[in-house]
Design a protein around this motif. Sequence first.
Motif, PDB file in Angstrom:
ATOM      1  N   THR A   1      87.543 -71.237  11.105  1.00 17.62           N
ATOM      2  CA  THR A   1      86.766 -71.665  12.398  1.00 17.62           C
ATOM      3  C   THR A   1      85.856 -70.848  13.070  1.00 17.62           C
ATOM      4  O   THR A   1      85.948 -69.767  12.552  1.00 17.62           O
ATOM      5  N   SER A   2      84.863 -71.493  13.717  1.00 16.80           N
ATOM      6  CA  SER A   2      83.949 -70.596  14.666  1.00 16.80           C
ATOM      7  C   SER A   2      84.784 -69.582  15.454  1.00 16.80           C
ATOM      8  O   SER A   2      84.396 -68.326  15.633  1.00 16.80           O
ATOM      9  N   VAL A   3      86.125 -70.072  15.942  1.00 20.36           N
ATOM     10  CA  VAL A   3      86.852 -68.890  16.661  1.00 20.36           C
ATOM     11  C   VAL A   3      87.247 -67.765  15.863  1.00 20.36           C
ATOM     12  O   VAL A   3      87.397 -66.688  16.568  1.00 20.36           O
ATOM     13  N   HIS A   4      87.637 -67.935  14.700  1.00 16.67           N
ATOM     14  CA  HIS A   4      88.166 -67.073  13.810  1.00 16.67           C
ATOM     15  C   HIS A   4      86.777 -66.110  12.958  1.00 16.67           C
ATOM     16  O   HIS A   4      86.985 -64.904  12.689  1.00 16.67           O
ATOM     17  N   ALA A   5      85.644 -66.840  13.135  1.00 11.60           N
ATOM     18  CA  ALA A   5      84.411 -66.174  12.524  1.00 11.60           C
ATOM     19  C   ALA A   5      84.253 -64.847  13.194  1.00 11.60           C
ATOM     20  O   ALA A   5      83.745 -63.854  12.556  1.00 11.60           O
ATOM     21  N   SER A   6      84.106 -64.852  14.356  1.00 15.06           N
ATOM     22  CA  SER A   6      83.391 -63.882  15.242  1.00 15.06           C
ATOM     23  C   SER A   6      83.932 -64.019  16.719  1.00 15.06           C
ATOM     24  O   SER A   6      83.864 -65.101  17.197  1.00 15.06           O
ATOM     25  N   PRO A   7      84.182 -62.893  17.425  1.00 17.32           N
ATOM     26  CA  PRO A   7      84.232 -62.767  18.956  1.00 17.32           C
ATOM     27  C   PRO A   7      82.951 -63.449  19.479  1.00 17.32           C
ATOM     28  O   PRO A   7      82.927 -63.539  20.699  1.00 17.32           O
ATOM     29  N   LEU A   8      82.096 -63.392  18.843  1.00 22.80           N
ATOM     30  CA  LEU A   8      80.502 -63.729  19.315  1.00 22.80           C
ATOM     31  C   LEU A   8      80.633 -65.377  19.739  1.00 22.80           C
ATOM     32  O   LEU A   8      80.004 -65.537  20.866  1.00 22.80           O
ATOM     33  N   PHE A   9      81.572 -65.934  19.155  1.00 19.83           N
ATOM     34  CA  PHE A   9      81.703 -67.464  19.461  1.00 19.83           C
ATOM     35  C   PHE A   9      82.241 -67.491  20.969  1.00 19.83           C
ATOM     36  O   PHE A   9      81.821 -68.091  21.783  1.00 19.83           O
ATOM     37  N   ALA A  10      83.505 -66.767  21.099  1.00 18.92           N
ATOM     38  CA  ALA A  10      84.031 -66.483  22.565  1.00 18.92           C
ATOM     39  C   ALA A  10      83.004 -66.334  23.479  1.00 18.92           C
ATOM     40  O   ALA A  10      83.023 -66.818  24.669  1.00 18.92           O
ATOM     41  N   GLY A  11      82.104 -65.108  22.917  1.00 19.01           N
ATOM     42  CA  GLY A  11      81.285 -64.672  23.929  1.00 19.01           C
ATOM     43  C   GLY A  11      80.313 -65.964  24.697  1.00 19.01           C
ATOM     44  O   GLY A  11      79.892 -65.669  25.821  1.00 19.01           O
ATOM     45  N   ALA A  12      80.031 -66.624  23.536  1.00 17.58           N
ATOM     46  CA  ALA A  12      79.077 -67.627  23.951  1.00 17.58           C
ATOM     47  C   ALA A  12      79.879 -68.842  24.760  1.00 17.58           C
ATOM     48  O   ALA A  12      79.185 -69.253  25.906  1.00 17.58           O
ATOM     49  N   VAL A  13      80.867 -69.164  24.515  1.00 16.33           N
ATOM     50  CA  VAL A  13      81.664 -69.836  25.344  1.00 16.33           C
ATOM     51  C   VAL A  13      82.320 -69.426  26.879  1.00 16.33           C
ATOM     52  O   VAL A  13      81.917 -70.069  27.673  1.00 16.33           O
ATOM     53  N   LEU A  14      82.250 -68.042  26.848  1.00 16.25           N
ATOM     54  CA  LEU A  14      82.362 -67.351  28.169  1.00 16.25           C
ATOM     55  C   LEU A  14      81.048 -67.424  29.153  1.00 16.25           C
ATOM     56  O   LEU A  14      81.367 -67.880  30.136  1.00 16.25           O
ATOM     57  N   ARG A  15      79.810 -67.440  28.465  1.00 15.97           N
ATOM     58  CA  ARG A  15      78.760 -67.598  29.194  1.00 15.97           C
ATOM     59  C   ARG A  15      78.520 -69.108  29.707  1.00 15.97           C
ATOM     60  O   ARG A  15      78.064 -69.113  30.678  1.00 15.97           O
TER      61      ARG A  15
ATOM     62  N   ALA B   1      74.898 -59.092  13.916  1.00 16.58           N
ATOM     63  CA  ALA B   1      73.821 -60.142  13.327  1.00 16.58           C
ATOM     64  C   ALA B   1      74.413 -60.752  12.264  1.00 16.58           C
ATOM     65  O   ALA B   1      74.083 -62.077  12.035  1.00 16.58           O
ATOM     66  N   GLY B   2      75.016 -60.031  11.391  1.00 15.48           N
ATOM     67  CA  GLY B   2      75.578 -60.845  10.279  1.00 15.48           C
ATOM     68  C   GLY B   2      76.751 -61.904  10.562  1.00 15.48           C
ATOM     69  O   GLY B   2      76.617 -63.146  10.050  1.00 15.48           O
ATOM     70  N   ALA B   3      77.437 -61.514  11.785  1.00 16.37           N
ATOM     71  CA  ALA B   3      78.453 -62.523  12.326  1.00 16.37           C
ATOM     72  C   ALA B   3      77.809 -63.592  12.804  1.00 16.37           C
ATOM     73  O   ALA B   3      78.100 -64.944  12.878  1.00 16.37           O
ATOM     74  N   ALA B   4      76.801 -63.376  13.536  1.00 16.69           N
ATOM     75  CA  ALA B   4      75.997 -64.345  14.403  1.00 16.69           C
ATOM     76  C   ALA B   4      75.374 -65.460  13.542  1.00 16.69           C
ATOM     77  O   ALA B   4      75.159 -66.562  13.578  1.00 16.69           O
TER      78      ALA B   4
ATOM     79  N   GLY C   1      73.531 -74.960   7.233  1.00 13.98           N
ATOM     80  CA  GLY C   1      74.498 -75.581   6.357  1.00 13.98           C
ATOM     81  C   GLY C   1      75.828 -75.216   6.583  1.00 13.98           C
ATOM     82  O   GLY C   1      76.646 -75.849   5.632  1.00 13.98           O
ATOM     83  N   GLY C   2      76.284 -74.518   7.427  1.00 15.61           N
ATOM     84  CA  GLY C   2      77.725 -74.091   7.665  1.00 15.61           C
ATOM     85  C   GLY C   2      78.144 -74.581   9.113  1.00 15.61           C
ATOM     86  O   GLY C   2      77.964 -75.466   9.441  1.00 15.61           O
ATOM     87  N   LEU C   3      78.652 -73.470   9.814  1.00 13.18           N
ATOM     88  CA  LEU C   3      79.224 -73.431  11.041  1.00 13.18           C
ATOM     89  C   LEU C   3      78.222 -73.934  11.957  1.00 13.18           C
ATOM     90  O   LEU C   3      78.238 -74.749  13.011  1.00 13.18           O
ATOM     91  N   GLY C   4      76.927 -73.512  11.848  1.00 14.02           N
ATOM     92  CA  GLY C   4      75.726 -73.726  12.517  1.00 14.02           C
ATOM     93  C   GLY C   4      75.510 -75.272  12.645  1.00 14.02           C
ATOM     94  O   GLY C   4      74.644 -76.057  13.628  1.00 14.02           O
ATOM     95  N   GLY C   5      75.863 -76.081  11.838  1.00 15.82           N
ATOM     96  CA  GLY C   5      75.621 -77.461  11.546  1.00 15.82           C
ATOM     97  C   GLY C   5      76.785 -78.356  12.478  1.00 15.82           C
ATOM     98  O   GLY C   5      76.959 -79.589  12.506  1.00 15.82           O
TER      99      GLY C   5
END
Length: 324
Positions: free
Chosen positions: A31-45, A292-295, A302-306
């Motif tokens: 899931t996005s949660v597992h893919a990168s801490p950048l997701f949690a960072g966005a949720v924090l914002r 940048a790759g994780a983002a 076509g993947g998590l961004g969808g």
Amino acid sequence: MGWRQAMAAALYGPDGFFVRGDHGPAGHFRTSVHASPLFAGAVLRLVQRIDDALGRPTHFDIVDVGAGRGELLETLLALMPDDLGARARLVAVELAPRPAYLSAQILWRSELPEAVTGLLVATEWLDNVPLDVADLDDQGRLRKVLVDPGSGDETLGGPVDAADRFWLDRWWPEAGRVEIGWPRDAAWAHAVERVQRGCALAVDYGHRKPARPAGGTMTGYRGGRQVRPVPDGGCDVTAHVAVDSAAGAAGAAYEIVTQRKALKALGVDGGRPSLELARQDPAGYVRRLAAAGAAAELIEPGGLGGHWWLLHTIGIDARGSMLG
């Protein structure tokens, strides 16, 4: 038995896929949660925007519904500034046993709290709320699909009932195999009702009425691979969410955007660092390149961004979009 009953037993029964005390969903799908801490960072914002809109209350609730093994809350806790961390009340809602390694600051419970001031978030939860499936017989009549829990083999049962027909006429009127989403609507409305002031966010695979998928979306995941959806408890069984239907059922102001749009609005852009940085700070360049790759994975259309972000705002003046 019908698919709704079979999913409930396979996912949430005594030895169900999400209840067993093993390594959890992360061992089977990403899931996005597992893919990168950048997701949690966005949720924090997003949390910080909600906190500001609430006037920085004494206690700010962050409730994660379908929390897995608490990965999102653990990352949020690590990223929070001291002031917010001191006021935050983090609650994981999950049927599996509490992991032994989880931070003591995170409360673990099997049911939703009665009242939430802050953010209630559900990442890939609604797609696992059990639902029934229907299909046409040879005479063109819509009938429930029955499934053998051990083999996954299907047969047609009786006709759909009045509640099913009411939902289908409004939200999925196309003939053919359909996934009857009103149980997801009811589950989400029940969760959103708990938010007294703040926001409720669902992040999930999904579709909207103009583009319902022909033949449905039900599938399974096991060990990182997509597999046939056999409701025997040995694999995830999931179907995409009718996000527009869930949004309307909750009875609160909402916006629906793609994850790509939401994350970009919250500072995740996937842009590559400049080559000038590589010359000035090679180690920093490598770190930025990895980020940048994780983002890029998180916002790939076509993947998590969808994925869809369904965000409700309750009891606060958001002064425009919280994702703007």
